[in-house]
Design an enzyme around this catalytic site. Structure first.
Site, PDB file in Angstrom:
ATOM      1  N   ASP A  17      55.714  35.124  34.047  1.00  0.00           N
ATOM      2  CA  ASP A  17      54.751  34.315  34.797  1.00  0.00           C
ATOM      3  C   ASP A  17      53.746  33.711  33.814  1.00  0.00           C
ATOM      4  O   ASP A  17      53.646  34.144  32.662  1.00  0.00           O
ATOM      5  CB  ASP A  17      54.052  35.222  35.821  1.00  0.00           C
ATOM      6  CG  ASP A  17      52.983  34.503  36.601  1.00  0.00           C
ATOM      7  OD1 ASP A  17      53.279  33.448  37.188  1.00  0.00           O
ATOM      8  OD2 ASP A  17      51.830  34.996  36.604  1.00  0.00           O
ATOM      9  N   ASP A  19      50.023  31.894  34.723  1.00  0.00           N
ATOM     10  CA  ASP A  19      48.606  32.142  35.009  1.00  0.00           C
ATOM     11  C   ASP A  19      48.356  33.623  35.256  1.00  0.00           C
ATOM     12  O   ASP A  19      48.996  34.235  36.119  1.00  0.00           O
ATOM     13  CB  ASP A  19      48.159  31.348  36.242  1.00  0.00           C
ATOM     14  CG  ASP A  19      48.260  29.845  36.034  1.00  0.00           C
ATOM     15  OD1 ASP A  19      47.703  29.361  35.036  1.00  0.00           O
ATOM     16  OD2 ASP A  19      48.884  29.171  36.872  1.00  0.00           O
ATOM     17  N   ASP A 187      51.711  39.290  37.116  1.00  0.00           N
ATOM     18  CA  ASP A 187      50.396  39.911  37.254  1.00  0.00           C
ATOM     19  C   ASP A 187      50.010  40.176  38.708  1.00  0.00           C
ATOM     20  O   ASP A 187      48.901  40.646  38.957  1.00  0.00           O
ATOM     21  CB  ASP A 187      49.328  39.016  36.617  1.00  0.00           C
ATOM     22  CG  ASP A 187      49.092  37.726  37.399  1.00  0.00           C
ATOM     23  OD1 ASP A 187      50.090  37.078  37.788  1.00  0.00           O
ATOM     24  OD2 ASP A 187      47.932  37.369  37.621  1.00  0.00           O
TER      25      ASP A 187
END
Length: 233
Positions: A17, A19, A187
């Protein structure tokens, strides 16, 4: 639960991922969104409020921000005003984000080293983000991260976004790997839910954005404080 590093022989590829996992982009979001709000004649929003809205794509982010700054409006009218403002908000946000992309963002510690270690172990790497591809590619280039990835897929690359499993399934197909041997690293619960449904093992970083919720409460195979902790020798 902490993550027990995987020997590289157990996986063929990793999907990472963007961001909140590789780059702290909250500053970019805050700057672009507040420039957008000024264009619309609306009051500014605090970065702390924005953080819990990040991760589900730009469309969701913009609508969440508009609803937040219109919180004083009766709910039904708020929904009507949000949709009425959305086209101008989207155009303004696109313009401002592209203008400042990466200028208020920083790569998290250990990311460059972790990605290099994954590549050195022979893994194929793809970046999969809900961020529009037109935002993701320049950001990766600006931060010196683009070259490690075989593929980069944004939130507009497929018919649906994470937490739907489709983007992970399609990314595995592009990598030529089986989901069970393709590690998802993210995240948030979006990444974990998508990985579970796609059949990928999933590890979450302990920093980043998880919609304002404790990341260790998410159903994942483990957690790391740095991308450098992912693989054993």
């Amino acid at each position: 639960m902490n993550f027990i590093p995987l020997p590289s022989s157990h996986v063929d590829a990793a999907i990472i991922d963007l961001d909140g996992t590789m780059v702290d982009t909250l500053g970019d979001f805050s700057e672009a969104l507040n420039r957008m709000l000024r264009d619309l004649g609306l009051h500014a929003i605090d970065a702390n409020a924005i953080e819990s809205m990040v991760g589900k794509g730009s469309e969701h982010l913009l609508r969440s921000v508009l609803q937040h700054v219109l919180a004083h409006v009766e709910p039904k009218q708020r929904a009507i005003q949000t949709e009425a403002l959305y086209p101008d908000a989207w155009a303004s946000y696109q313009r401002h984000y592209l203008a400042i992309n990466g200028q208020y963002a920083a790569v998290y510690p250990g990311v460059a080293e972790g990605l290099a270690a994954l590549r050195a172990s022979g893994l194929r790497l793809a970046c999969l983000t809900n961020k529009p591809t037109a935002f993701a590619l320049p950001l990766l280039e600006a931060k010196g991260l683009r070259g490690v990835f075989t593929h980069v897929f944004g939130g507009d690359a497929f018919e649906r976004k994470k937490p739907d499993p489709l983007p992970l399934v399609k990314t595995c197909e592009a990598l030529g790997t089986a989901p069970a041997r393709t590690l998802m690293v993210g995240d948030s619960s979006n990444d974990a839910q998508a990985a579970r449904a796609a059949g990928c093992p999933v590890v979450l970083v302990t920093y980043g954005y998880n919609h304002g919720q404790p990341v260790r409460a998410v159903d994942a195979d483990g957690f790391v404080d740095s991308l450098g902790e992912l693989l054993s020798n």
